[in-house]
Write an enzyme that holds these catalytic residues in place. Structure first.
Site, PDB file in Angstrom:
ATOM      1  N   HIS A 184      -7.459   0.471  -4.588  1.00 37.29           N
ATOM      2  CA  HIS A 184      -8.396   1.207  -3.736  1.00 37.29           C
ATOM      3  C   HIS A 184      -8.870   2.408  -4.538  1.00 37.29           C
ATOM      4  O   HIS A 184      -8.063   3.293  -4.853  1.00 37.29           O
ATOM      5  CB  HIS A 184      -7.690   1.725  -2.478  1.00 37.29           C
ATOM      6  CG  HIS A 184      -7.328   0.652  -1.499  1.00 37.29           C
ATOM      7  ND1 HIS A 184      -6.604   0.918  -0.354  1.00 37.29           N
ATOM      8  CD2 HIS A 184      -7.601  -0.675  -1.476  1.00 37.29           C
ATOM      9  CE1 HIS A 184      -6.449  -0.216   0.330  1.00 37.29           C
ATOM     10  NE2 HIS A 184      -7.033  -1.189  -0.329  1.00 37.29           N
ATOM     11  N   CYS A 235      -3.571   2.767  -4.452  1.00 32.54           N
ATOM     12  CA  CYS A 235      -4.569   3.509  -3.686  1.00 32.54           C
ATOM     13  C   CYS A 235      -4.634   4.914  -4.265  1.00 32.54           C
ATOM     14  O   CYS A 235      -3.735   5.729  -4.047  1.00 32.54           O
ATOM     15  CB  CYS A 235      -4.205   3.525  -2.204  1.00 32.54           C
ATOM     16  SG  CYS A 235      -5.365   4.498  -1.233  1.00 32.54           S
ATOM     17  N   ASP A 272     -13.049   3.047  -1.083  1.00 29.74           N
ATOM     18  CA  ASP A 272     -12.227   3.243   0.108  1.00 29.74           C
ATOM     19  C   ASP A 272     -12.983   4.131   1.067  1.00 29.74           C
ATOM     20  O   ASP A 272     -14.210   4.172   1.030  1.00 29.74           O
ATOM     21  CB  ASP A 272     -10.870   3.793  -0.312  1.00 29.74           C
ATOM     22  CG  ASP A 272      -9.767   3.398   0.652  1.00 29.74           C
ATOM     23  OD1 ASP A 272     -10.083   2.956   1.755  1.00 29.74           O
ATOM     24  OD2 ASP A 272      -8.595   3.548   0.294  1.00 29.74           O
ATOM     25  N   HIS A 273     -12.255   4.817   1.893  1.00 27.45           N
ATOM     26  CA  HIS A 273     -12.903   5.628   2.924  1.00 27.45           C
ATOM     27  C   HIS A 273     -14.152   6.326   2.393  1.00 27.45           C
ATOM     28  O   HIS A 273     -14.129   6.908   1.322  1.00 27.45           O
ATOM     29  CB  HIS A 273     -11.960   6.727   3.406  1.00 27.45           C
ATOM     30  CG  HIS A 273     -10.642   6.208   3.839  1.00 27.45           C
ATOM     31  ND1 HIS A 273      -9.585   7.015   4.114  1.00 27.45           N
ATOM     32  CD2 HIS A 273     -10.212   4.948   4.046  1.00 27.45           C
ATOM     33  CE1 HIS A 273      -8.558   6.281   4.471  1.00 27.45           C
ATOM     34  NE2 HIS A 273      -8.908   5.017   4.433  1.00 27.45           N
ATOM     35  N   HIS A 330       0.863  -1.190   0.000  1.00 23.49           N
ATOM     36  CA  HIS A 330       0.000   0.000   0.000  1.00 23.49           C
ATOM     37  C   HIS A 330       0.898   1.238   0.000  1.00 23.49           C
ATOM     38  O   HIS A 330       1.880   1.287   0.723  1.00 23.49           O
ATOM     39  CB  HIS A 330      -0.881  -0.023   1.258  1.00 23.49           C
ATOM     40  CG  HIS A 330      -1.956   1.006   1.264  1.00 23.49           C
ATOM     41  ND1 HIS A 330      -1.715   2.328   1.534  1.00 23.49           N
ATOM     42  CD2 HIS A 330      -3.279   0.900   1.011  1.00 23.49           C
ATOM     43  CE1 HIS A 330      -2.859   2.997   1.451  1.00 23.49           C
ATOM     44  NE2 HIS A 330      -3.822   2.158   1.137  1.00 23.49           N
ATOM     45  N   TYR A 338     -14.944   4.387   7.591  1.00 21.71           N
ATOM     46  CA  TYR A 338     -15.448   3.036   7.341  1.00 21.71           C
ATOM     47  C   TYR A 338     -16.905   2.819   7.755  1.00 21.71           C
ATOM     48  O   TYR A 338     -17.269   1.791   8.298  1.00 21.71           O
ATOM     49  CB  TYR A 338     -14.522   1.989   7.973  1.00 21.71           C
ATOM     50  CG  TYR A 338     -13.243   1.867   7.170  1.00 21.71           C
ATOM     51  CD1 TYR A 338     -13.209   1.093   6.013  1.00 21.71           C
ATOM     52  CD2 TYR A 338     -12.093   2.577   7.514  1.00 21.71           C
ATOM     53  CE1 TYR A 338     -12.072   0.999   5.241  1.00 21.71           C
ATOM     54  CE2 TYR A 338     -10.948   2.501   6.743  1.00 21.71           C
ATOM     55  CZ  TYR A 338     -10.944   1.707   5.605  1.00 21.71           C
ATOM     56  OH  TYR A 338      -9.817   1.626   4.826  1.00 21.71           O
TER      57      TYR A 338
HETATM   58  C1  DNO Z   1      -6.774   2.937   5.506  1.00 24.22           C
HETATM   59  C2  DNO Z   1      -6.077   1.930   4.742  1.00 24.22           C
HETATM   60  C3  DNO Z   1      -4.713   1.659   5.288  1.00 24.22           C
HETATM   61  C4  DNO Z   1      -4.255   0.350   4.747  1.00 24.22           C
HETATM   62  C5  DNO Z   1      -2.905  -0.062   5.199  1.00 24.22           C
HETATM   63  C6  DNO Z   1      -2.455  -1.251   4.410  1.00 24.22           C
HETATM   64  O1  DNO Z   1      -7.930   3.020   5.479  1.00 24.22           O
HETATM   65  O2  DNO Z   1      -6.075   2.207   3.407  1.00 24.22           O
HETATM   66  O3  DNO Z   1      -4.743   1.616   6.659  1.00 24.22           O
HETATM   67  O4  DNO Z   1      -5.135  -0.653   5.154  1.00 24.22           O
HETATM   68  O5  DNO Z   1      -2.019   0.954   5.073  1.00 24.22           O
HETATM   69  O6  DNO Z   1      -1.409  -1.841   5.046  1.00 24.22           O
END
Ligand code: DNO
Length: 348
Positions: free
Chosen positions: A265, A238, A310-311, A200, A324
């Site tokens: 992501h 991401c 993602d978020h 990531h 989340y």
């Molecule tokens: C946050 C995520 C990160 C991700 C880690 C992967 O929401 O995108 O915390 O899970 O960095 O190791």
């Protein structure tokens, strides 16, 4: 199918249940991890299989793990690293046996993702995570009250001080070296286990509190992929992490890393100033990233892998784990699935 839509689930303690997740029409699979085992220990097979069964019983796959955390001693490359790398390898083997196909992890020293505000109110009344560089620079990680989801709450103040001290000698080049040592050990194991490792990016993609961060830009992604030139050594692209740096061109990165992104992501962000951003809704017009162009670039390159919204913002009065909640991530999944369907059908 080329794009497999997944959704992050924090396990049994997540108030967003698998029964809710299965009702989001686009979602096929779960992204999760074993959360009750300390970093650096082997995950019991029984816990892994239990999670797989829970997901499968809900009609969802369990093929992506996010994350198997990398112990700080591995990033520091100290005397404990070799034995911790062995533990990591064992976890890869076990997850492979359980049918996991992709493991997401990161190599960020001490802190994972970092924000200055976990609930910034946006103009529509929703709230979202935001980052203001001046605020972060003014924070002292040793005294700050700010508790961020990425921060390991198990650090005591003394423990954190000691850890930050250990990083005094670790500059970017040393971090690269320790990463290379780690990859050379684990990638052959991943190949054998049928797993793609997906690092990531650093979030945000710049150094913080004097700690080095290297998974930040296209040039470094290229360097990373060359450390071990195997399809099992990949990236979690991401978009929201890399996209906050205005010099990062996500579409260009996608073409550069073609075939080496088993996991993506898909998240939008809005750059609000120099090194400042807020997490907007997924829709292109709400942020700085062109989500259509991103999905299209993946499709044009024959993307075959897992994606997830993602978020999300907190909307409709929802409260819970920052980034989340259920509602906005579900909207994101459906919007993204619409883009995917459109780019796929346009080709037929
Ligand atoms: C946050 C995520 C990160 C991700 C880690 C992967 O929401 O995108 O915390 O899970 O960095 O190791």
């Amino acid at each position: 199918m080329s794009f497999k839509m997944t959704f992050r689930w924090y396990g049994e303690n997540d108030k967003i249940t698998l029964d809710y997740i299965r009702q989001i029409p686009a979602v096929q699979g779960i992204v999760s991890a074993i959360y009750d085992v300390p970093v650096g220990e082997v995950w019991p097979m029984e816990n892994i299989l239990k999670m797989k069964k829970q997901c499968n019983d809900a009609g969802l796959t369990f093929e992506v793990v996010e994350s198997v955390p990398v112990h700080e001693d591995i990033k520091l490359g100290n005397a404990n690293a070799p034995k911790l790398i062995e533990v990591y390898k064992e976890n890869i083997r076990r997850l492979g046996k359980a049918g996991v196909k992709c493991i997401c992890y990161n190599f960020m020293p001490v802190f994972d993702w970092l924000r200055s505000n976990l609930a910034k109110e946006l103009t529509d009344g929703s709230n979202a995570l935001a980052y203001d560089h001046a605020t972060v620079l003014s924070m002292n990680p040793l005294t700050s009250e700010l508790s961020l989801p990425g921060w390991d709450a198990s650090y005591t103040k003394e423990g954190l001080k000691d850890l930050l001290n250990q990083y005094k000698d670790i500059d970017e080049e040393k971090l690269w070296k320790n990463m290379e040592t780690f990859l050379k050990e684990i990638i052959p194991v991943a190949e054998e286990a049928g797993i793609k490792m997906a690092i990531h990016p650093d979030d945000p993609p710049w150094g913080i509190f004097g700690l080095p961060r290297v998974i930040t830009c296209e040039e470094n992604l290229k360097r990373f992929l060359k450390l071990v030139d195997s399809p099992a050594n990949g990236i979690t692209l991401c978009t929201g992490s890399l996209g906050v740096s205005s010099t990062n061109d996500i579409v260009h990165m996608i073409h550069t890393c073609k075939g080496r992104m088993p996991f993506v992501h898909l998240r939008n962000i809005k750059i609000t100033g120099d090194h400042c951003f807020e997490e907007s809704g997924h829709l292109s017009s709400k942020g700085s990233l062109d989500m259509y162009a991103i999905v299209k670039a993946l499709h044009d390159d024959g993307f075959d892998g897992y994606v997830r919204p993602d978020h999300g913002r907190m909307i409709w009065g929802e409260t819970g784990r920052p980034g989340y909640g259920l509602y906005d991530r579900a909207l994101g999944a459906m919007y993204l699935q619409g883009l995917i369907e459109a780019v796929e059908k346009a080709d037929k």
